[in-house]
Design an enzyme around this catalytic site. Structure first.
Site, PDB file in Angstrom:
ATOM      1  N   ARG A  88     120.593  58.460 -31.783  1.00  0.00           N
ATOM      2  CA  ARG A  88     121.097  59.712 -31.222  1.00  0.00           C
ATOM      3  C   ARG A  88     122.485  60.037 -31.754  1.00  0.00           C
ATOM      4  NH1 ARG A  88     124.554  61.051 -27.071  1.00  0.00           N
ATOM      5  NH2 ARG A  88     124.773  58.937 -26.224  1.00  0.00           N
TER       6      ARG A  88
ATOM      7  N   HIS B  28     127.155  51.589 -29.579  1.00  0.00           N
ATOM      8  CA  HIS B  28     128.276  52.482 -29.887  1.00  0.00           C
ATOM      9  C   HIS B  28     129.351  51.659 -30.586  1.00  0.00           C
ATOM     10  CE1 HIS B  28     131.602  55.232 -29.396  1.00  0.00           C
ATOM     11  NE2 HIS B  28     130.791  56.148 -28.907  1.00  0.00           N
TER      12      HIS B  28
ATOM     13  N   ARG C 256     126.499  56.783 -35.423  1.00  0.00           N
ATOM     14  CA  ARG C 256     126.882  55.535 -34.757  1.00  0.00           C
ATOM     15  C   ARG C 256     126.222  54.301 -35.359  1.00  0.00           C
ATOM     16  NH1 ARG C 256     126.748  58.117 -28.686  1.00  0.00           N
ATOM     17  NH2 ARG C 256     128.719  59.214 -28.989  1.00  0.00           N
TER      18      ARG C 256
ATOM     19  N   GLU D  11     133.740  58.589 -29.065  1.00  0.00           N
ATOM     20  CA  GLU D  11     133.856  59.016 -30.456  1.00  0.00           C
ATOM     21  C   GLU D  11     134.868  60.156 -30.591  1.00  0.00           C
ATOM     22  OE1 GLU D  11     129.849  58.603 -32.113  1.00  0.00           O
ATOM     23  OE2 GLU D  11     130.177  60.666 -32.722  1.00  0.00           O
TER      24      GLU D  11
ATOM     25  N   PHE E 138     132.528  65.459 -34.258  1.00  0.00           N
ATOM     26  CA  PHE E 138     131.872  64.290 -33.672  1.00  0.00           C
ATOM     27  C   PHE E 138     130.961  63.671 -34.725  1.00  0.00           C
ATOM     28  CE2 PHE E 138     131.056  62.269 -29.557  1.00  0.00           C
ATOM     29  CZ  PHE E 138     132.171  62.679 -28.846  1.00  0.00           C
TER      30      PHE E 138
ATOM     31  N   GLN F 116     120.847  52.091 -29.003  1.00  0.00           N
ATOM     32  CA  GLN F 116     122.080  52.475 -29.679  1.00  0.00           C
ATOM     33  C   GLN F 116     123.254  51.586 -29.289  1.00  0.00           C
ATOM     34  OE1 GLN F 116     124.248  56.491 -29.055  1.00  0.00           O
ATOM     35  NE2 GLN F 116     123.494  56.475 -31.145  1.00  0.00           N
TER      36      GLN F 116
ATOM     37  N   LEU G 272     133.495  52.000 -22.788  1.00  0.00           N
ATOM     38  CA  LEU G 272     133.474  52.923 -23.926  1.00  0.00           C
ATOM     39  C   LEU G 272     134.815  53.592 -24.222  1.00  0.00           C
ATOM     40  CD1 LEU G 272     131.226  54.176 -25.824  1.00  0.00           C
ATOM     41  CD2 LEU G 272     131.619  56.234 -24.495  1.00  0.00           C
TER      42      LEU G 272
ATOM     43  N   HIS H 243     124.873  51.135 -25.690  1.00  0.00           N
ATOM     44  CA  HIS H 243     125.336  52.399 -25.125  1.00  0.00           C
ATOM     45  C   HIS H 243     124.209  53.299 -24.644  1.00  0.00           C
ATOM     46  CE1 HIS H 243     127.977  55.768 -24.577  1.00  0.00           C
ATOM     47  NE2 HIS H 243     127.377  56.492 -25.496  1.00  0.00           N
TER      48      HIS H 243
HETATM   49  C1  LIG Z   1     130.435  55.795 -20.990  1.00  0.00           C
HETATM   50  C2  LIG Z   1     129.475  56.817 -21.519  1.00  0.00           C
HETATM   51  C3  LIG Z   1     129.953  57.943 -22.169  1.00  0.00           C
HETATM   52  C4  LIG Z   1     129.049  58.904 -22.677  1.00  0.00           C
HETATM   53  N1  LIG Z   1     129.536  60.012 -23.298  1.00  0.00           N
HETATM   54  C5  LIG Z   1     128.664  60.968 -23.728  1.00  0.00           C
HETATM   55  C6  LIG Z   1     129.140  62.185 -24.299  1.00  0.00           C
HETATM   56  O1  LIG Z   1     130.327  62.428 -24.414  1.00  0.00           O
HETATM   57  N2  LIG Z   1     128.226  63.096 -24.715  1.00  0.00           N
HETATM   58  C7  LIG Z   1     126.881  62.873 -24.600  1.00  0.00           C
HETATM   59  O2  LIG Z   1     126.105  63.734 -24.985  1.00  0.00           O
HETATM   60  N3  LIG Z   1     126.404  61.748 -24.026  1.00  0.00           N
HETATM   61  C8  LIG Z   1     127.267  60.793 -23.586  1.00  0.00           C
HETATM   62  N4  LIG Z   1     126.773  59.655 -23.005  1.00  0.00           N
HETATM   63  C9  LIG Z   1     125.339  59.530 -22.735  1.00  0.00           C
HETATM   64  C10 LIG Z   1     124.976  60.329 -21.493  1.00  0.00           C
HETATM   65  O3  LIG Z   1     126.056  60.392 -20.613  1.00  0.00           O
HETATM   66  C11 LIG Z   1     123.784  59.712 -20.753  1.00  0.00           C
HETATM   67  O4  LIG Z   1     122.735  59.500 -21.645  1.00  0.00           O
HETATM   68  C12 LIG Z   1     123.319  60.669 -19.669  1.00  0.00           C
HETATM   69  O5  LIG Z   1     124.386  60.992 -18.801  1.00  0.00           O
HETATM   70  C13 LIG Z   1     122.145  60.182 -18.847  1.00  0.00           C
HETATM   71  O6  LIG Z   1     121.890  61.165 -17.870  1.00  0.00           O
HETATM   72  P1  LIG Z   1     120.629  61.132 -16.915  1.00  0.00           P
HETATM   73  O7  LIG Z   1     120.657  62.364 -16.117  1.00  0.00           O
HETATM   74  O8  LIG Z   1     119.420  60.842 -17.726  1.00  0.00           O
HETATM   75  O9  LIG Z   1     120.879  59.854 -16.022  1.00  0.00           O
HETATM   76  P2  LIG Z   1     122.197  59.298 -15.253  1.00  0.00           P
HETATM   77  O10 LIG Z   1     123.335  60.220 -15.279  1.00  0.00           O
HETATM   78  O11 LIG Z   1     122.398  57.914 -15.758  1.00  0.00           O
HETATM   79  O12 LIG Z   1     121.687  59.247 -13.775  1.00  0.00           O
HETATM   80  C14 LIG Z   1     120.638  58.412 -13.355  1.00  0.00           C
HETATM   81  C15 LIG Z   1     120.348  58.717 -11.922  1.00  0.00           C
HETATM   82  O13 LIG Z   1     119.202  58.003 -11.515  1.00  0.00           O
HETATM   83  C16 LIG Z   1     119.431  57.424 -10.254  1.00  0.00           C
HETATM   84  N5  LIG Z   1     118.543  56.268 -10.160  1.00  0.00           N
HETATM   85  C17 LIG Z   1     118.280  55.325 -11.091  1.00  0.00           C
HETATM   86  N6  LIG Z   1     117.375  54.447 -10.625  1.00  0.00           N
HETATM   87  C18 LIG Z   1     117.057  54.850  -9.387  1.00  0.00           C
HETATM   88  C19 LIG Z   1     116.187  54.343  -8.385  1.00  0.00           C
HETATM   89  N7  LIG Z   1     115.456  53.245  -8.567  1.00  0.00           N
HETATM   90  N8  LIG Z   1     116.133  55.004  -7.198  1.00  0.00           N
HETATM   91  C20 LIG Z   1     116.887  56.111  -6.981  1.00  0.00           C
HETATM   92  N9  LIG Z   1     117.706  56.629  -7.900  1.00  0.00           N
HETATM   93  C21 LIG Z   1     117.795  56.002  -9.075  1.00  0.00           C
HETATM   94  C22 LIG Z   1     120.903  57.093 -10.238  1.00  0.00           C
HETATM   95  O14 LIG Z   1     121.382  56.976  -8.924  1.00  0.00           O
HETATM   96  C23 LIG Z   1     121.460  58.329 -10.952  1.00  0.00           C
HETATM   97  O15 LIG Z   1     121.620  59.368 -10.026  1.00  0.00           O
HETATM   98  C24 LIG Z   1     127.660  58.695 -22.513  1.00  0.00           C
HETATM   99  C25 LIG Z   1     127.195  57.564 -21.854  1.00  0.00           C
HETATM  100  C26 LIG Z   1     128.089  56.617 -21.384  1.00  0.00           C
HETATM  101  C27 LIG Z   1     127.512  55.398 -20.716  1.00  0.00           C
END
Ligand SMILES: Cc1cc2nc3c(=O)[nH]c(=O)nc-3n(C[C@H](O)[C@H](O)[C@H](O)COP(=O)(O)OP(=O)(O)OC[C@H]3O[C@@H](n4cnc5c(N)ncnc54)[C@H](O)[C@@H]3O)c2cc1C
Length: 572
Positions: free
Chosen positions: A388, A237, A281, A250, A115, A235, A247, A347
């Protein structure tokens, strides 16, 4: 209605769920999510989770730490990078024991792949460090942790929106919450509150994020006087599907995919001789944008090609099946025989709510805000610095989500249950009434204007003139937002209303990003200033903090924690 908890977690992505699992069963835990928990953006993560297991080739957590620090252009706090990299193998084996179905090597160990920015021997060449489940790693981890949260009987509020945080004498005591199904507004009181609301990539027009990534938790902290750290570091991507931004992980390049310009040439070796297409990235996104600007996009257009055709149909089917189906569904392209048009897409947000290593939110004076915690993409530990590395976010979620859960468990013991405060929801109720009665501009048009302005003025390349224009535009749009209107005036499932409410968070954070980016007069990681193209450690090896003030976000600074690796020029 009022609800009472020992711990309230806002966000059911991996950060929120991992924290919830760490809190002992005799605590009352509430978990709020805008969407059904497994629809959180974590489920969209494709490529993998990083850990120096050494299953495919020799690896060490010190190399992983070094890559994280160097990838972050030395803005990474090194105590956080050490915690992340050294805890990673334990965290991944823990997921395996919970039942996550990782891909396997021939001997049955967890399979790993290369990666961007992950190297052996302190930068000597790519190493296979990403543990994965095909190209749907986030999906399987999220489903597994959600299953565990159900077993644990966490009280889940699915499709409830937090619309404000409640503080009492610098203590976080509760949240105002809107129930999507009914339109009812509730107060939820808790000894401790974890913000795990994820990122806010929806600030930009071209982005890879889901609709819910609007940064509410981050903005509510800012609105309540908590500083936001390193918000200029956004970031992009390298490989979003052109022109949608969806997306393509990678992992495609980790499996051997390459980038090709309009002349039919592989251009990454020129920009990053050692890591080539697997450079970090920020480097690859700038290279693509440079090629496009020089007229070397495909047919002179604003995209390049991601070529997987030489990988062969069986490898694509086995390791990159989601990616190839995205190309088929969105563009009608068969990735086994045709290259895929790609362009950089917003991203991930490196910045966010400042925390210590245990998820405790830190205020402007450096002291902890009682009862308030943050983890995941909404937080800034700061483990990703100015850029990142791929696979380090999923790792951040489970490592620092767990630590936040532990801190909450310890701290809750010493805290009293908060007393409900009369009238806490009055502002929110009044705002809802105002939006429903307004005859001003519609939310969709206001949002489109904001996204266009951010994409035009604050993307991969930035300069003072453009960003000042962008800031003027965002402030004008914020004026329009004061009288935002909606078509649906109903109470039940009124997503129109909630999108209008979310827009306030997006606009507030757009302004913070621009002010922070204008302020930093150097180039570092993902923040590239055409008018200040060099990194300037003498003046800028420091984190920025943006605090709300009557004149807009005010910037101050805090030092970077450097333990093992002295800043050096980055070469890949
Ligand atoms: C398409 C994509 C692919 C990715 N691939 C990778 C990867 O392969 N490896 C890697 O390390 N990272 C990857 N990332 C980055 C990583 O997935 C994210 O940074 C990470 O999942 C964020 O997790 P989180 O738990 O912080 O929030 P999230 O998973 O985004 O969850 C946010 C939560 O907050 C809740 N929420 C938000 N606002 C409110 C509100 N006002 N009231 C109530 N609930 C609310 C939502 O309902 C949700 O449950 C990727 C990101 C994307 C977009």
């Amino acid at each position: 209605m009022d609800f009472f908890f020992d711990a309230l977690i806002v966000g059911s992505g991996l950060a929120g769920l991992r924290a919830a699992l760490e809190i002992p069963a005799d605590y009352k835990v509430g978990l709020i999510s805008k969407v059904f928990p497994t629809r959180s953006h974590s489920g969209a993560a494709q490529g993998g989770i990083g850990a120096a297991l050494g299953n495919e080739e020799p690896d060490s957590w010190e190399w992983h730490m070094y890559d994280t620090v160097k990838g972050g252009d030395y803005l990474t706090d090194q105590d956080a990078a050490e915690t992340l990299a050294s805890d990673a193998p334990r965290a991944v084996y823990e997921l395996e024991h919970m039942g996550v179905p990782f891909n396997r090597t021939a001997e049955g160990k967890i399979a790993q792949r290369a990666f961007g920015g992950h190297t052996r021997d302190f930068g000597e060449g790519p190493v296979k460090r990403a543990c994965y489940a095909a190209d749907r790693t986030g999906r399987v981890v999220l489903d597994t942790l959600y299953g565990k949260a159900l077993e644990k009987k966490v009280h889940i509020f699915s499709e409830y929106y937090m619309l404000d945080l409640i503080f009492s004498q610098r203590k976080a005591v509760g949240a105002v919450v809107y129930e999507l199904a009914t339109g009812n507004v509730h107060a939820v009181w808790s000894k401790t509150i974890l913000i795990a609301t994820g990122g806010y990539g929806r600030v930009f027009k071209t982005n890879s994020n889901c609709f819910t990534n609007t940064g509410d938790g981050v903005y509510f902290c800012f609105r309540n006087g908590i500083p936001l750290e390193d918000m200029e570091f956004v970031q992009f991507h390298p490989t979003g599907i052109y022109p949608l931004g969806v997306l393509l992980s990678e992992a495609a390049r980790g499996e051997g995919g390459v980038l090709i310009n309009g002349l039919g040439t592989r251009f990454m070796p020129e920009y990053a001789p050692t890591l080539q297409d697997l450079a970090p990235r920020d480097v690859v996104s700038r290279a693509i944008s440079t090629e496009i600007r020089a007229g070397r996009g495909i047919n002179g257009g604003d995209y390049v090609h991601l070529d997987l055709t030489h990988l062969g149909a069986s490898r694509i089917e086995e390791k990159l099946s989601d990616i190839s189906s995205f190309a088929r569904i969105y563009l009608g392209i068969d990735s086994t025989s045709q290259p895929i048009p790609v362009t950089p897409t917003c991203h991930y947000m490196m910045g966010g709510i400042p925390t210590d290593l245990n998820g405790r939110v830190v205020g402007l004076d450096g002291s902890v805000i009682t009862g308030l915690y943050a983890a995941g993409e909404s937080a800034c530990v700061s483990v990703h610095g100015a850029n990142r590395l791929g696979t380090n976010s999923l790792l951040d979620l489970v490592v620092f989500g767990r630590r936040a859960g532990k801190a909450i468990s310890e701290d809750s013991k010493g805290l009293e249950s908060p007393q409900p405060i009369e009238g806490s929801a009055v502002d929110v109720v009044e705002k809802i009434r105002r939006i429903k009665n307004s005859k001003g501009k519609k939310a969709a048009g206001i949002r489109a204007g904001m996204q266009q302005a951010m994409t035009d003025t604050c993307s991969v390349f930035r300069n003072k003139e453009d960003m000042e224009k962008g800031l003027d535009e965002i402030r004008r749009i914020k004026g329009d937002y004061q009288s935002v209107s909606i078509d649906n005036k109903g109470d039940k499932f009124n997503t129109d209303l909630l999108e209008a409410m979310e827009l306030e968070s997006l606009l507030g954070l757009a302004e913070v990003i621009l002010v922070s980016a204008l302020n930093r007069t150097e180039s570092r990681g993902a923040h590239y200033r055409e008018d200040y193209p060099e990194r300037d450690d003498q003046n800028w090896l420091k984190h920025s903090l943006a605090t709300s003030s009557p004149d807009g976000p005010a910037i101050s600074f805090k030092p970077v924690k450097i333990t093992r690796f002295e800043p050096k020029a980055r070469k890949f």
